[in-house]
Write a protein that holds these residues in place. Sequence first.
Motif, PDB file in Angstrom:
ATOM      1  N   ASP A  45       0.832  -1.200   0.000  1.00 13.95           N
ATOM      2  CA  ASP A  45       0.000   0.000   0.000  1.00 13.95           C
ATOM      3  C   ASP A  45       0.873   1.259   0.000  1.00 13.95           C
ATOM      4  N   ILE A  46       0.464   2.253  -0.784  1.00  8.69           N
ATOM      5  CA  ILE A  46       1.275   3.480  -0.892  1.00  8.69           C
ATOM      6  C   ILE A  46       1.290   4.247   0.431  1.00  8.69           C
ATOM      7  N   ARG A  47       0.182   4.122   1.213  1.00 12.52           N
ATOM      8  CA  ARG A  47       0.096   4.835   2.493  1.00 12.52           C
ATOM      9  C   ARG A  47       1.107   4.262   3.499  1.00 12.52           C
ATOM     10  N   LEU A  57       3.780   2.588   2.759  1.00 14.76           N
ATOM     11  CA  LEU A  57       5.141   2.868   2.267  1.00 14.76           C
ATOM     12  C   LEU A  57       5.572   4.277   2.654  1.00 14.76           C
ATOM     13  N   THR A  58       4.676   5.251   2.464  1.00 12.32           N
ATOM     14  CA  THR A  58       4.995   6.633   2.829  1.00 12.32           C
ATOM     15  C   THR A  58       5.284   6.746   4.321  1.00 12.32           C
ATOM     16  N   LYS A 112       0.099   3.757  11.435  1.00 15.46           N
ATOM     17  CA  LYS A 112       0.421   2.660  10.519  1.00 15.46           C
ATOM     18  C   LYS A 112      -0.328   1.379  10.890  1.00 15.46           C
TER      19      LYS A 112
END
Lengths: 91, 81
Positions: free
Chosen positions: A2-4, A6-7, A56
Motif C-alpha cells: 500500500d502506498i500509504r 510505504l509513505t 500505521k
Amino acid sequence: MDIRVLTLDIVIFILMGISVLSMVRVVIGPTSEDRMIGLNLVLAQISAILVLIAVKYNRSIYLDVALVYAILGFIGILAIARHAASREDKE
Amino acid sequence: MTETILILLIILGILSLEFKDLLNAVICLAIFSLLCSLLFYYLHAPDVAIAEAAVGAGVATVIFVLTINKTRRKEEVEEEE
C-alpha cells in the motif's frame, strides 16, 4: 504494498535518522545544557515516531504510549532544567 | 529498525556508566528508557511500553535529579576538608 504504509515507513525512517543525529549532540555536547536540549529534541522526534506507528497499525491503544510520553517527558525535562538553574546560582 | 535501536541502547548504556558528571548520566538514562520503550512498542507490547514510559521518563528521572540536587560532588567535599 500500500502506498500509504510505504509513505509512513519512509517518514518513520527519516525521523529515526534525525533523532540519531540529535543523539550525537547528547554524546559529544560539551555542557550539560547542550545534552538537555538534545534530550528534548530526541523526545519530540520519538513521540512523532510513536504517533506515526500508531497510524500505521490502525490501533488506538498505541496512541496512549505517545500521550504518556508527551506528558511525563515534560516533567523530567522540567526537573533537569530546574537543577541546572540552581547549579548556576551556586556558582 | 530493531537492530538500530539495540545498537543505540548499548552505546547509551556504556556512556551513562562512563560519564563523570551525574546529570549527564541521568540524561543518557532518560534517552535509554525512551529507546527501550520504542523497542517494546516495535515488538507489539504497547502496555509494557506505557509502563516503561511512565517509570523511565517521569519517576526515575525526577527522583535521580532531586537526589543529585540534595547531594554534593566528591571534589567539593574534599575541598572543604
